[in-house]
Scaffold this active site. Structure first.
Site, PDB file in Angstrom:
ATOM      1  N   GLY A   1      23.822 -81.595   8.120  1.00 43.99           N
ATOM      2  CA  GLY A   1      24.169 -80.275   8.638  1.00 43.99           C
ATOM      3  C   GLY A   1      24.377 -79.340   7.451  1.00 43.99           C
ATOM      4  O   GLY A   1      23.537 -78.502   7.115  1.00 43.99           O
TER       5      GLY A   1
ATOM      6  N   CYS B   1      46.727 -61.187  11.332  1.00 43.12           N
ATOM      7  CA  CYS B   1      48.171 -61.032  11.287  1.00 43.12           C
ATOM      8  C   CYS B   1      48.802 -62.410  11.120  1.00 43.12           C
ATOM      9  O   CYS B   1      49.409 -62.950  12.061  1.00 43.12           O
ATOM     10  CB  CYS B   1      48.623 -60.362  12.571  1.00 43.12           C
ATOM     11  SG  CYS B   1      50.201 -59.587  12.379  1.00 43.12           S
TER      12      CYS B   1
HETATM   13  N1  LLP Z   1      26.710 -86.181  12.420  1.00 41.06           N
HETATM   14  C1  LLP Z   1      27.943 -86.335  12.942  1.00 41.06           C
HETATM   15  C2  LLP Z   1      28.149 -87.334  13.976  1.00 41.06           C
HETATM   16  C3  LLP Z   1      29.005 -85.550  12.479  1.00 41.06           C
HETATM   17  O1  LLP Z   1      30.216 -85.721  12.998  1.00 41.06           O
HETATM   18  C4  LLP Z   1      28.766 -84.569  11.482  1.00 41.06           C
HETATM   19  C5  LLP Z   1      29.857 -83.720  11.008  1.00 41.06           C
HETATM   20  C6  LLP Z   1      27.461 -84.428  10.983  1.00 41.06           C
HETATM   21  C7  LLP Z   1      26.452 -85.256  11.464  1.00 41.06           C
HETATM   22  C8  LLP Z   1      27.090 -83.405   9.947  1.00 41.06           C
HETATM   23  O2  LLP Z   1      27.733 -83.635   8.738  1.00 41.06           O
HETATM   24  P1  LLP Z   1      27.385 -82.727   7.445  1.00 41.06           P
HETATM   25  O3  LLP Z   1      26.012 -83.128   6.964  1.00 41.06           O
HETATM   26  O4  LLP Z   1      27.419 -81.297   7.881  1.00 41.06           O
HETATM   27  O5  LLP Z   1      28.444 -83.061   6.498  1.00 41.06           O
HETATM   28  N2  LLP Z   1      34.333 -78.484   9.854  1.00 41.06           N
HETATM   29  C9  LLP Z   1      34.286 -79.341   8.674  1.00 41.06           C
HETATM   30  C10 LLP Z   1      33.162 -80.331   8.757  1.00 41.06           C
HETATM   31  C11 LLP Z   1      33.270 -81.233   9.957  1.00 41.06           C
HETATM   32  C12 LLP Z   1      32.102 -82.166  10.053  1.00 41.06           C
HETATM   33  C13 LLP Z   1      32.143 -82.937  11.305  1.00 41.06           C
HETATM   34  N3  LLP Z   1      31.023 -83.764  11.519  1.00 41.06           N
HETATM   35  C14 LLP Z   1      34.132 -78.440   7.450  1.00 41.06           C
HETATM   36  O6  LLP Z   1      34.084 -77.234   7.618  1.00 41.06           O
HETATM   37  O7  LLP Z   1      34.105 -78.942   6.339  1.00 41.06           O
END
Ligand code: LLP
Length: 434
Positions: free
Chosen positions: A294, A363
């Site tokens: 992602g 706020c």
């Molecule tokens: N697949 C699954 C099952 C996941 O839970 C996630 C991310 C991804 C793929 C993608 O992971 P990436 O390649 O983006 O690291 N809100 C947090 C990140 C939460 C990620 C949750 N799962 C932040 O802003 O750092």
């Protein structure tokens, strides 16, 4: 000055450029706060992942973009054109992908608590695979698939017990996790045995996701070993040979110069080496391989522009630089203390040496974009502040807290900016009122 990513630069006027365009001009044309997304960068990442998967892994392997990082119809259209698969985590993401006419047979539906209505909706749209989290979900999929008289393809989400050394909130692969069935406790065997008995489920393989923002070298390789070991054990004990293995997402992305830089494509080569070696050692036929990037697809394709509204120096304490956005459009510092690189876009010829706190306009005293970041000493009202690497988990985690209107997203392709999502309007605030 060197910049974090090759899509950031400086022009002869000393203005910051992004995706080949002057950010000061972009702010004039579209207003602030403003999310920018570099379409060429997104496409380049997709192409790199696609070709790595094609050359390194068996036929049928595919990178799946994780829509939780950033999702809107226009983005799904790009992913479709680039031949990516996708991971969706809610009916909302599915709806958007479907709206973009994405081929849902290449869609993996995640989530640790899909409702029966979610499951029904996903089957109605013909989603390719469910990544089932728990026993209740297996029962629900079986029941709804039976009603629809279909056989639903399923992968099981397992927790391999790997600590990816990332921050707590994104640490998901350990035994103590709300996600999936743990291999170490025997629950993974239990759910596999149950699933294999179901008439309306075709079990295809296993999934795990160890965490996000992962930098450590061997995390994916260790997860791979545990997962393949488990798959081999299931083959020997239950007679089921998995034809798919999905290792989730998580490649780390640098947000500041201090962060390590990893090349996901190089990491994939090393993962592939381990994949071939371990399958061979276990005499396990190589399953189709999937990962779910992602952040590494969209993070460095993004930048946010804000206008500085005030600079308040508290003698003996610190200097607050307040901008016209904040935790409503980027909650990541408030939530995780996530680092970011901040630059004054109209003052790129000036040294960034004065340490300040960049505050949002909500706020709430915790509404900060960043603390202790160096900006020019001359920073003042009207300056344009750029926050780099905001393509992932910014718009997708944004809210209208304090009833702030959501910023637009401008997609830049071949130096041509195009409004992909318009700026929020007051009418949006009442859109759900009767
Ligand atoms: N697949 C699954 C099952 C996941 O839970 C996630 C991310 C991804 C793929 C993608 O992971 P990436 O390649 O983006 O690291 N809100 C947090 C990140 C939460 C990620 C949750 N799962 C932040 O802003 O750092």
């Amino acid at each position: 000055m060197t910049y974090l990513c090759d899509n950031i630069g400086k022009n002869t006027e000393g203005h910051l450029t992004f995706a080949g365009l002057d950010t000061v001009e972009l702010a004039k044309a579209f207003g602030t706060p403003l999310y920018l997304l570099d379409e060429n960068k997104i496409r380049a990442h997709c192409k790199a992942f696609r070709s790595a998967f094609e050359t390194l892994f068996p036929a049928g392997s595919l990178p799946l973009y994780a829509g939780k990082a950033n999702a809107f119809t226009g983005l799904y259209k790009i992913l479709k054109e680039e031949g990516m698969g996708i991971d969706v985590v809610s009916p909302g993401e599915l709806y958007l992908a479907n709206r973009a006419a994405f081929d849902l047979s290449h869609t993996f539906f995640h989530g640790n608590n899909k409702t029966d209505a979610d499951i029904d909706y996903a089957m109605e749209l013909g989603v390719g695979y469910f990544v089932a989290d728990n026993l209740e979900e297996i029962e629900a999929i079986e029941e709804i698939a039976a009603k629809r008289n279909i056989k639903q393809k399923v992968l099981l989400r397992l927790t391999p017990g790997i600590d990816p050394h990332t921050y707590e909130a994104v640490n998901t692969g350990r035994v103590d996790s709300k996600f999936g069935s743990a291999i170490a406790t025997g629950q993974a065997d239990e759910i596999t045995a149950l699933t294999l008995q179901k008439e309306h489920i075709e079990l295809c393989g296993f999934h795990c996701h160890v965490g996000s923002q992962v930098f450590y070298e061997d995390v994916f390789e260790r997860a791979l070993d545990v997962m393949l070991d488990f798959a081999a054990k299931v083959r020997d004990t239950l007679g089921f040979t998995a034809s798919m293995l999905d290792l989730g997402g998580g490649f780390g992305v640098p947000y500041t110069e201090k962060d390590p830089k990893i090349d996901p494509i190089e990491r994939l080569a090393s993962i592939a080496e381990r994949f071939h070696k371990t399958c061979k050692a276990l005499f396990f036929p190589e399953p189709a391989f999937f990962m779910e990037p992602g952040r590494s697809i969209v993070a460095d394709a993004g930048m946010t522009l804000y206008t500085v509204g005030s600079v308040k120096e508290i003698p003996g304490y610190k200097t607050y630089v307040s901008v016209d956005g904040g935790m409503a459009d980027n909650p990541r510092y408030a939530l995780y203390r996530s680092p970011y690189t901040c630059l004054v876009a109209n003052k790129q010829n000036e040294a960034h040496e004065k340490l300040v706190t960049v505050a949002g306009r909500c706020c709430e005293s915790g509404d900060l974009i960043q603390e202790n970041v160096p900006l020019p000493a001359s920073t003042k009202k009207g300056d344009l502040l750029a926050v780099c690497t905001t393509g992932a988990y910014n718009d997708s985690m944004a809210s209208d807290y304090n009833k702030l209107l959501r910023p637009p997203i401008v997609l830049i392709k071949n130096k041509i900016p195009r409004l992909a999502l318009r700026r929020g309007r007051f009418e949006d605030l009442v859109g759900r009122e009767g």
